[in-house]
Structure formats: structure tokens, C-alpha cells
Design an enzyme around this catalytic site. Sequence first.
Site, PDB file in Angstrom:
ATOM      1  N   SER A 195     125.409  58.642 -31.586  1.00 52.06           N
ATOM      2  CA  SER A 195     125.235  58.834 -33.025  1.00 52.06           C
ATOM      3  C   SER A 195     125.484  60.296 -33.376  1.00 52.06           C
ATOM      4  CB  SER A 195     123.821  58.444 -33.455  1.00 52.06           C
ATOM      5  OG  SER A 195     123.586  58.851 -34.790  1.00 52.06           O
ATOM      6  N   THR A 260     130.154  55.512 -34.976  1.00 55.75           N
ATOM      7  CA  THR A 260     130.892  56.098 -36.095  1.00 55.75           C
ATOM      8  C   THR A 260     131.602  57.378 -35.672  1.00 55.75           C
ATOM      9  OG1 THR A 260     128.891  57.264 -36.793  1.00 55.75           O
ATOM     10  CG2 THR A 260     129.332  55.132 -37.820  1.00 55.75           C
TER      11      THR A 260
END
Length: 377
Positions: A195, A260
Amino acid sequence: MFTFAKPFYPLAFWSLQSNPEQAHQYLIKLLNRIDRFRHSFPEHWILSQIEASFCFQDPRLVQSLWGLRFNNPLGLAAGFDKDGLGAGIWGSFGFGLAELGAVTHHPQPGNPRPRLFRLPLDKAGLNRMGANNQGATILAKTLQETWDRHPRTIPIGINLCKSKITPLEEAASDYVESFRALKDWADYFVVNVSSPNTPGLRDLQATAQLEPILAALHRENALNQPLLLKISPDLDWGDLKDIVNLAKTYELAGIIATNTTISRQGLKTQTLPATGKDIREEAGGISGKPLQQRSTEIIRFIYQQTQGQIPIIGVGGIFTLEDAWEKITAGASLLQVYTGWIYEGPWMVRNILQGLVAKLEQQGLSHLSQAVGIMDN
């Protein structure tokens, strides 16, 4: 049955003008209520309509991995249900698996708001949530109560992340404490070191930092529960190769590709309307369409490096049947969606699953497993 889906969509899957985080919280609370009162009216009726509208089953999509039965390959990605409040209902939306979290050992509020944004020009999301969650102990209690009410209908995973207050050098014990609290309440576990929204977390992807975490979890995992690793799309090929080697060494059950991206390359959105700032100045990870190509490239690389011996869960930019098929044929055995589900609506799952069956027939394949990695065969 889809007459039910039409009014449900604007209620549960918010319009582009709404506050994303506020609407998200409302949806999770609504689904939690439906699940808790599933045997009462009108919740029982609502649940039956959800299942009739969004579920699709076909034996050609059923797979067995890690001793778990997956009725279909399409799952809900981590981040949508951090505290497991909807854990008992995701199968009713047609998902074949659902991953809860990210959860940390210590409860934490996450980053300051606003921290969740949509980029409709790019069919993308930008989030800098910061792993806001109530902590592993509360999640364990929530799941115990949920499974006491009814058994789980699909495999449930839990995404484990390092607590923000825990120093990097103590990361291994932090992950172990979360795993210890939750190991009885889920089917597989994910080590999240990718993350971009927890300071320093991505540093743990380096071999010297990652190895002690995997070693500690390996020792703790007496029941040999499936442990997977979720990786960043921003790693170079050398780092990816090192991670694959570690996955082999510590007999990880699989790799999730990918989290992401911090890249802003190719975005059509120049200014974030909610803040008025240049998108390149905004912190956070990008999900959705901009991630699609890179995540597929990484899936293909891992599949080639492992010769298909380590199962891959593909995530990043899945909106359509073609998106799903591309990742499966690149080497993903399972898939996860989040941003695509928001943009396309809850019927996306059924549409993709029906399309996969049609694809198998077109390709002369009798089962989904035969399509995994065929682009490289």
C-alpha cells in the site's frame, strides 16, 4: 429479476456527485443490516432479490485452490470492507471470494479527509485512506459473530497490513499479532507490504525487510493456512524476481498482483475537483483503468517466472469480460475487483461470469483452469 437492480444501483452505488467515503460507509452499514436480519422481513426478501439478480453459477467456473472451493474466479478486492461488516453477504452479490481489510494489529483512524476520490475521466479512483480500521481484535469479534449466525458461503480472505505506529524494524511481530488474532476466522491471509498510503510500508518489499516477516508468519502458521503476498505495480523486474524467489522459499500459497500505483502517467484528469490541486501533487494510490496494463504485465511475468506453479490473483482495471479474460490468459487463476465494480454496478459480476462461459465455449475449452496462462503456452 433485474427490475430490482435498477432501484438498488442509485441507492448502493453512489452517483458521481456524492461524497465517496460517506456513501461507502452508508452502503456497508446497509449491507451489514441486511445480513444481520437476513431471516426477517424485509431483509430476507431483499437478500433473495440480490441473489437472484447478481449470482451466476456454472460448473465450468468452479476451481479448487489451497483446499478451498471457489464457485467462480471473481472476487471482491481488499479495501472495500475493511472491518468485515459485510463479510456474510458478499457471496450474495455473485462473488466467488471476498478479501477483508486491510486490517492492522492496532486500530487506526487513517489519514485526514478528504482521502477518497473518483476520477471519472480515467475510470479510476484515487485513495489515501491510510488503512483506517478498527484493528484485528475487533475484526475477529465481528467475524465470530457473523459465522455464528450462518456459515460462510464463499472463501474469505483477510489482508494484513502493518500498523502505522509500529516501527519498520518491528513489522514482523505486528503482522504475526494480527494473524494470531484472526487465524480462526478466515480461509486465507494476505501479507500487504504494497500500500502506498502507510509511510515506509513499501520499503518492506525489499528482500532484507520482507524475509523476516515471511519467516515469522511461516513459523506462526502451524495449521498451514494459505498465506499470499500482495505486491506493488511500481516494482522493477529485478525486485519482482526477488519477491518470486522469496515466495518459493517460504512456500507462499499465491501472489496478488497488484495493489494501487503511485504513477500519474497518462491520466486525463489534470486537477482534482475536490481539492483544486494538480493531480500530480496529490498523494495516494491510483486504481482502475490506468492500472490495467501494468498489472497484467506483472501477472504474465510472475506466471512465466514460476511456470504457473504459484497461483496468482489478478487485480487492477477489471471492468469487462475482455479485461477479465486478458488477466486469466496471462496467468491469473482468480481475479478481484473494486473500482470497476463501482463504475459498472453490481451486475458486472454476473455479466463477466456469463461472458467467461461463452469465451470457454468459443475457445473450445471445457473448464476455466484450461484458460489460465494460455497466452504463454
